[in-house]
Design a protein around this motif. Structure first.
Motif, PDB file in Angstrom:
ATOM      1  N   GLU A   8       2.869   7.854   1.086  1.00  0.00           N
ATOM      2  CA  GLU A   8       2.804   6.152   0.597  1.00  0.00           C
ATOM      3  C   GLU A   8       3.552   5.532   1.632  1.00  0.00           C
ATOM      4  N   ASP A   9       3.379   4.553   1.360  1.00  0.00           N
ATOM      5  CA  ASP A   9       3.665   2.380   1.815  1.00  0.00           C
ATOM      6  C   ASP A   9       3.167   2.850   3.006  1.00  0.00           C
ATOM      7  N   ASP A  10       1.872   2.718   4.090  1.00  0.00           N
ATOM      8  CA  ASP A  10       1.880   2.876   4.887  1.00  0.00           C
ATOM      9  C   ASP A  10       2.196   3.485   6.010  1.00  0.00           C
ATOM     10  N   GLY A  11       3.146   4.699   4.938  1.00  0.00           N
ATOM     11  CA  GLY A  11       3.406   5.678   5.918  1.00  0.00           C
ATOM     12  C   GLY A  11       5.363   5.570   5.867  1.00  0.00           C
ATOM     13  N   ARG A  12       5.594   5.043   5.609  1.00  0.00           N
ATOM     14  CA  ARG A  12       7.341   3.919   5.288  1.00  0.00           C
ATOM     15  C   ARG A  12       7.384   5.498   4.115  1.00  0.00           C
ATOM     16  N   THR A  13       7.307   6.353   3.357  1.00  0.00           N
ATOM     17  CA  THR A  13       7.653   6.555   2.308  1.00  0.00           C
ATOM     18  C   THR A  13       7.138   7.921   2.330  1.00  0.00           C
ATOM     19  N   LYS A 111      12.088   6.468   1.302  1.00  0.00           N
ATOM     20  CA  LYS A 111      12.027   4.723   1.169  1.00  0.00           C
ATOM     21  C   LYS A 111      12.431   4.782   2.499  1.00  0.00           C
ATOM     22  N   PRO A 115       8.517   6.575  10.156  1.00  0.00           N
ATOM     23  CA  PRO A 115       7.244   7.583  10.872  1.00  0.00           C
ATOM     24  C   PRO A 115       7.878   8.354  12.339  1.00  0.00           C
ATOM     25  N   PRO A 163       0.381   7.496  10.261  1.00  0.00           N
ATOM     26  CA  PRO A 163      -0.901   6.219  10.250  1.00  0.00           C
ATOM     27  C   PRO A 163      -0.699   6.047  11.785  1.00  0.00           C
ATOM     28  N   GLY A 164      -1.831   5.946  12.369  1.00  0.00           N
ATOM     29  CA  GLY A 164      -2.091   5.787  14.031  1.00  0.00           C
ATOM     30  C   GLY A 164      -1.731   6.511  14.868  1.00  0.00           C
TER      31      GLY A 164
END
Length: 170
Positions: A8-13, A111, A115, A163-164
């Motif tokens: 979640e949270d752009d890969g930060r959680t 959290k 990454p 992500p990415g």
């Protein structure tokens, strides 16, 4: 084994869920009482009402010195949030419990995750949560001896979640 974590949270959680066929108070005790926590993770000492405890992990290959964890939220029997910093990074963890269909669902969130650590962190939490399942069920927990063969293969799947492609293999 299949990985169960999601991001979640752009890969930060990192989020992992486990379901138990026992009442919420039983799962709560397994994540908050030092004696029960020792069955799958480690022990804690101190006074939680002070907002800090010392946690000694007991499932690692080489037990380290106790780490200070801050108690950020404690709402029995539904939410425990703790945080710590050590040589491995920042740990912002929450365990959310819910009664579902006569049992309990535990949702673990880490959290502010770096990454780049996901290929190790994801399999690590899978292992610990499977140890929790075994502790609650009264069965043999996964051992450290099986970690590399049973859990580390999930590393590739966890890296793919980032992500990415932010994971650097160097």
């Amino acid at each position: 084994m299949n990985l169960t974590g999601t991001l979640e949270d752009d890969g930060r959680t990192l989020v992992l869920v486990r379901r138990f066929g026992v009442p919420i108070d039983d799962v709560w005790a397994s994540v908050t009482e030092s004696e029960r926590l020792a069955r799958w993770f480690g022990t804690w000492t101190g006074d939680p009402s002070s907002g800090r405890v010392l946690v000694t992990m007991n499932a690692e290959a080489e037990p380290g010195a106790p780490a200070e964890f801050r108690v950020d939220a404690c709402e029995p029997p539904r939410l425990l949030a703790v945080s710590a910093e050590d040589e491995f990074g920042n740990w912002r963890l929450s365990a959310e419990l819910a009664e579902v269909d006569g049992g309990t669902t535990l949702t673990l969130r880490q959290k502010e995750l770096d990454p780049k650590t996901l290929p190790e962190t994801g399999p690590g939490w899978e292992w610990y949560l499977d140890r929790l399942v075994a502790a609650i069920e009264g069965s043999e927990p996964p051992t450290l001896a099986g970690f590399d063969t049973d859990y580390m293969p999930m590393s590739t799947g966890y890296a793919a979640l980032v992500p990415g492609g932010a994971v650097d293999d160097s």
